[in-house]
Scaffold this motif. Structure first.
Motif, PDB file in Angstrom:
ATOM      1  N   MET A 142       0.358  -1.334  -0.230  1.00 41.63           N
ATOM      2  CA  MET A 142       0.178  -0.273  -0.150  1.00 41.63           C
ATOM      3  C   MET A 142       0.554   1.337   0.305  1.00 41.63           C
ATOM      4  O   MET A 142       0.833   1.822  -0.663  1.00 41.63           O
ATOM      5  N   ALA A 143       1.821   1.066   0.922  1.00 44.71           N
ATOM      6  CA  ALA A 143       2.591   2.142   1.053  1.00 44.71           C
ATOM      7  C   ALA A 143       3.172   2.578  -0.244  1.00 44.71           C
ATOM      8  O   ALA A 143       3.846   3.634  -0.835  1.00 44.71           O
ATOM      9  N   ASP A 144       4.097   1.259  -1.116  1.00 36.95           N
ATOM     10  CA  ASP A 144       4.477   1.671  -2.664  1.00 36.95           C
ATOM     11  C   ASP A 144       3.515   2.281  -3.479  1.00 36.95           C
ATOM     12  O   ASP A 144       3.509   2.882  -4.301  1.00 36.95           O
ATOM     13  N   LEU A 174       2.076   4.633   7.683  1.00 37.92           N
ATOM     14  CA  LEU A 174       3.071   3.680   6.356  1.00 37.92           C
ATOM     15  C   LEU A 174       3.667   4.262   6.869  1.00 37.92           C
ATOM     16  O   LEU A 174       4.911   3.314   6.097  1.00 37.92           O
ATOM     17  N   LEU A 175       4.522   4.829   7.234  1.00 44.13           N
ATOM     18  CA  LEU A 175       6.333   5.693   7.583  1.00 44.13           C
ATOM     19  C   LEU A 175       6.611   4.825   8.721  1.00 44.13           C
ATOM     20  O   LEU A 175       7.748   4.494   8.672  1.00 44.13           O
ATOM     21  N   PRO A 179       9.413   3.096   6.185  1.00 44.73           N
ATOM     22  CA  PRO A 179      10.150   4.241   5.984  1.00 44.73           C
ATOM     23  C   PRO A 179      10.573   5.294   4.647  1.00 44.73           C
ATOM     24  O   PRO A 179      10.639   5.942   4.778  1.00 44.73           O
ATOM     25  N   ASP A 180      11.243   4.225   4.399  1.00 48.73           N
ATOM     26  CA  ASP A 180      11.623   4.343   3.167  1.00 48.73           C
ATOM     27  C   ASP A 180      11.000   4.322   1.882  1.00 48.73           C
ATOM     28  O   ASP A 180      11.832   5.152   0.488  1.00 48.73           O
ATOM     29  N   MET A 181       9.493   4.161   2.177  1.00 47.83           N
ATOM     30  CA  MET A 181       9.089   4.441   0.036  1.00 47.83           C
ATOM     31  C   MET A 181       8.294   5.282   0.553  1.00 47.83           C
ATOM     32  O   MET A 181       7.023   5.771  -0.541  1.00 47.83           O
TER      33      MET A 181
END
Length: 960
Positions: A142-144, A174-175, A179-181
């Motif tokens: 989802m984050a992506d 989502l972070l 965290p990197d996306m």
């Protein structure tokens, strides 16, 4: 969410009523199965179902799932509801997806597409529903897919306030997951300026998000400091009527105030004088309001008011720059020390521990010494007494050391077993650090051994011997005092160790008194010999050989002891060898050689106290003096003995002596009593029998190789890649996918009842071709065959394409175990043999049964399990977000209960359970203490069997 009228589902209400009216569990299951069959037929056969009917049936499935039953259909119908334009239908669809659809489900792509559509909708309620679903699931996929759209919603001027609130919290979720996306950098300035938003709800959610971003990249978000101070100033200077919608029991916006104060603790004091002055005024205002009469007698008012106050005090301590604020904070906390509320007394003691380390407030803290001592003696709650001990340790200096150490020694006689060892370490450190007269130090340590000998670690008596050897002025007094202590009828073994060493080195200093003549010293020590462990006996033998050098007149008496049958034929090889070699040394060597070999120990090099190192291991969150820490890294500080960074090496225990030569171990001096700071390596002939220091908080090395092997392996080296990780996922759950690749999916569904288990293994052929020669074989490695009784059912040798076969295992736990059964699988696919070796998730904790008990019963049992070997304690870094609900679910999934109202700290988890085997039942008590500031846990497990405590501790450590 908007209220929807006239949309009740009569069928759902009737079904719920039927379930509630069931008289037995069997009747409930029968009614549920009937309903499931009806819903399944409707979904399969009725193509004319409208949105209302789908919503009703999906609601029933959701209710059945919440009753604890598995739901394996209806997911597609729930996804279809997401495309509805009706709020209630879309809401039920998202609710079902959030609860029953996992992040790895194959329907997730359809769900994400629906979320994308709703995020671009003009209907704010649809946007909110999509955001809530994302926050609930929070997967990397989802984050992506949609993570880049959320910051736009958050900062857009067209977005309404309720959507901004949801967007901020969704972005935070989502972070944490990925965290990197999430691309945040381009939105930094606009996110910071949300702190100036007119809507307090938006500011609250934005503050939570900014604090998470600050922890990741403080430099990029340092512009938030001035805005946070400005917003905080407006809140604390306003009356509760100004912020009526966000006032909680006459306290304006307490949650936002706490969040802002925590946010500011991530930065040093503001450099801008105007911002710094405004922040100081805010903190003074909060302290002033704490002195005002309460506006309500309700506990909610005092809780909210005190929450803001304590967070403000934490910020004052973090800044550590304003003497006036620090002293005022100390005085305010002093008022709480005698408050009737236990939690307030605990928090006051904890905060004052930190204030005691500041040069500005140390003297102010010392004024409350008598109150703290009274709390130590009278508090009913052990955790509060623990904090009182910490505060006495922190406030101690040269002016009050003797009084504080005396009070701690007095309390030690009746102290709780759980805090005795730490108290012993702290008393030993304080006595050494602030000793003006080292005769007082010797008295303190010997009293420690007398009062709490079982809790005096090896480091404590090592240290007192090092100090006595290094200080000529105290050697005679130490010898006299320890000689008198040894005359007590009941003498702890640690006292014998100290007495053996000191008399062996300095017994000659008191030999002139007939009451402590050489023969009397020897007879006194030897009277304890047969009551001691082999380690202590070895030390006493070394003392005897030292006596031969110091007192030649008793040489014959000592040689008789060394040459006795009991010693020369001792089954302990270490003691036998010492007796033989010492006897030969005393017979063969000349007096000059003896004087050289058995010379008095030289002074030890100065170094950091090994006791302090021990205390640091017990409290790994402690920060050394002079090291600046951020707020989340703060802990109760530890005293420093000196500035040396070098840790004290534990004394060696073995002795290497060259018979008939003029030197021993290559040097002129041999540490026969095992306190040489740089010991020689033990020879092959002499075992290191006395070197028994164990780093109980050290990380044990573990190596697991998940290598693929074409043959079945019996250890980790033969496991299929990924098998170990998938196995660990089942520690806190019963069902799931154990293995999956392009050919085969292996699922597990298990049931446990006391010491019995039924494990179903499902093999699914994901290809269109048939598997032949399919074999599934269970291997019980090592001693597992004696701990588990397994009755497997055979599996079909052929698995058709797209088909699934099941293999059942009926298992009985006969005894405790730590290894896992190995599932060896082989089959032929397209003419090639495929092999897998997996761990079947049958784990010792699966045979736990949750137990309920009240506070009195829990503490009675906890204190009864007080032996050190019955406890397993682990302190470790959190591997996953410290979410309270997730931790609860993991504890429940592990097989333990959640006992409420036991621990005074609401953030801690207290649990209990009974481990069932055929041969016995073992009670287990668990306490899990999260430290959210440090992102760490302390896990304590006590059970009647030490091996059970260790096994459960090793499993639980991997889950948090």
């Amino acid at each position: 969410m908007p209220t929807v009228k006239g949309d009740g589902m009569r069928g759902l209400a009737v079904f719920i009523s039927d379930i509630r009216n069931c008289k037995s569990k069997e009747a409930e299951i029968k009614r549920i199965n009937k309903e499931l069959a009806n819903i399944r037929s409707k979904f399969k056969g009725d193509k004319t179902l409208d949105g209302y009917q789908k919503k009703k049936y999906v609601c029933k499935l959701l209710f059945i799932f919440l009753l604890g039953h598995d739901i394996d259909f209806g997911h597609m119908e729930a996804v279809n509801l997401l495309s509805s334009n009706k709020y209630t239908e879309k809401q039920i669809g998202y609710l079902f997806i959030s609860v029953l659809v996992g992040a790895s489900n194959e329907l997730m792509k359809l769900v994400i597409q629906s979320i994308k559509n709703d995020l671009t909708s003009r209907n704010p309620t649809h946007i909110n529903l999509a955001l809530h679903c994302m926050a609930n699931i929070g997967s990397r996929e989802m984050a992506d897919a949609v993570g880049s759209d959320i910051p736009k919603l958050l900062v857009s001027g067209d977005t309404i306030d309720s959507v901004k609130q949801s967007a901020g919290l969704t972005l935070l979720r989502l972070l944490r997951a990925s965290p990197d996306m999430i691309p945040i950098g381009e939105w930094t300035s606009r996110i910071i300026h949300l702190l100036n938003d007119q809507h307090m709800g938006v500011v609250t959610s934005a503050t939570s998000l900014i604090e998470a971003l600050v922890r990741k990249n403080p430099e990029e978000y340092k512009g938030c400091v001035s805005l946070a101070v400005s917003r905080l100033s407006r809140i604390v200077t306003s009356s509760y009527t100004d912020l009526q919608d966000y006032t909680y029991y006459f306290v304006p916006a307490p949650w936002l105030s706490v969040k802002l104060l925590r946010l500011l603790q991530n930065y040093p004091p503001p450099e801008d004088p105007s911002v710094r002055t405004r922040l100081t005024e805010c903190l003074e205002t909060i302290l002033n309001k704490a002195q005002e009469p309460p506006k309500s007698k309700k506990v909610q008012h005092s809780n909210a008011k005190n929450a803001v106050l304590f967070e403000a005090i934490n910020l004052i301590i973090h800044m550590d720059s304003d003497p006036n604020l620090l002293v005022r904070a100390c005085n305010q906390l002093g008022q709480f020390l005698q408050h009737k509320e236990t939690n307030l007394r605990y928090l006051a003691l904890e905060s004052m521990c930190l204030l005691a380390t500041s040069e500005f407030s140390h003297e102010a803290v010392k004024k409350h010494q008598d109150t703290v001592i009274t709390a130590l003696k009278t508090e009913r709650d052990v955790s509060v007494r623990q904090r009182a001990v910490d505060l006495l340790y922190a406030m101690c200096d040269r002016s009050n050391a003797e009084e504080i150490v005396g009070e701690m020694l007095e309390y030690l006689e009746s102290a709780d077993y759980s805090i005795r060892e730490e108290m012993v370490l702290k008393v030993a450190i304080l006595a050494e650090k602030y000793a003006v007269d080292y005769t007082w130090y010797v008295d303190v340590i010997l009293n420690l051994i007398r009062i709490a000998g079982d809790y005096v670690s090896e480091e404590v008596w090592y240290r007192v011997i090092q100090i006595v050897i290094n200080r000529d002025d105290v050697q005679g007094y130490a010898a006299k005092t320890v000689f008198e202590a040894l005359q007590a009828p009941a003498c702890h073994e640690n006292m014998v160790k100290v007495g053996g060493y000191i008399l062996g080195e300095f017994g000659n200093l008191i030999a002139g008194d007939p009451r402590s003549s050489p023969l009397v010293q020897f007879q006194l020590l030897h009277s304890k010999y047969h009551l001691c462990s082999p380690n202590t006996r070895g030390l006493l033998l070394s003392t005897y050989i030292k006596f031969i050098n110091l007192f030649p007149e008793i040489k014959t008496s000592i040689q008789e002891v060394l040459g006795s049958d009991n010693n020369l034929r001792n089954p302990d090889v270490e003691l036998q060898q010492r007796c033989i070699e010492y006897l030969q040394l005393s017979t063969v060597a000349s007096s000059d050689v003896l004087a050289t070999v058995l010379e008095e120990m030289p002074p030890f090099p100065e170094r950091e106290s090994s006791i302090l190192a021990k205390l640091k291991k017990k409290k790994p969150t402690a920060a050394p003096e002079g090291e600046t820490k951020e707020k989340e890294h703060r802990a109760i500080p530890q005293a420093q003995i000196n500035s040396s960074e070098t840790s004290a090496a534990p004394p060696a225990a073995s002795t290497t002596i060259t018979l008939g030569g003029s030197s021993a171990a290559g040097g002129g001096t041999v540490d026969l009593l095992g306190l040489e700071p740089t010991p020689p390596a033990p020879s092959a002939a002499v075992s290191s029998g006395l070197n028994f220091l164990v780093d109980v908080f050290g990380d044990q090395p573990s190596s697991t190789t998940n290598g693929f092997d074409s043959t079945f392996g019996s250890g980790s080296g033969g496991l299929t890649p990924g098998a170990e990780e998938n196995y660990k996922k089942f520690i806190c759950k019963q069902n799931g996918v154990l293995f999956e690749n392009d050919l085969l999916q292996i699922g597990i569904k298990s049931e446990y009842r006391q010491n019995l288990a039924r494990v179903g293994v499902f093999f699914g052929n994901k290809t269109t071709f048939q598997f032949t020669n399919f074999v599934s074989d269970l291997v019980l490695p090592g001693n597992l065959s004696s701990a588990l009784s397994v009755q497997p059912k055979p599996v079909d040798p052929t698995v058709d394409g797209g088909a699934q076969v099941q293999q059942l295992f009926n298992i009985e736990c006969k005894d405790e175990f730590s290894e896992a059964p190995l599932l060896n699988i082989s089959f032929t696919y397209s003419g090639k043999v495929q092999r897998l070796c997996l761990k079947l998730p049958v784990i010792i904790n699966k045979f736990l049964e949750a137990a309920e008990m009240n506070s009195e019963a829990f503490f009675t049992r906890w204190k009864a399990l007080s032996l050190p070997e019955q406890e397993c304690q682990k302190i470790f870094k959190a591997q996953y977000p410290q979410d309270t609900e997730q931790v609860k679910q993991k504890i429940l999934g592990f097989g333990l209960s959640i006992l409420l109202g036991i621990d005074p700290n609401p953030d801690n988890f207290v649990s209990s359970g009974v481990l069932h085997t055929r041969n016995q039942q073992v009670g287990c008590l668990v306490r899990l203490e999260p430290n959210k500031q440090m992102q760490m846990y302390r896990l304590t497990i006590r059970s009647t069997k030490p091996s059970i405590s260790q096994a459960l501790g090793a499993l639980l450590e991997t889950q948090f």
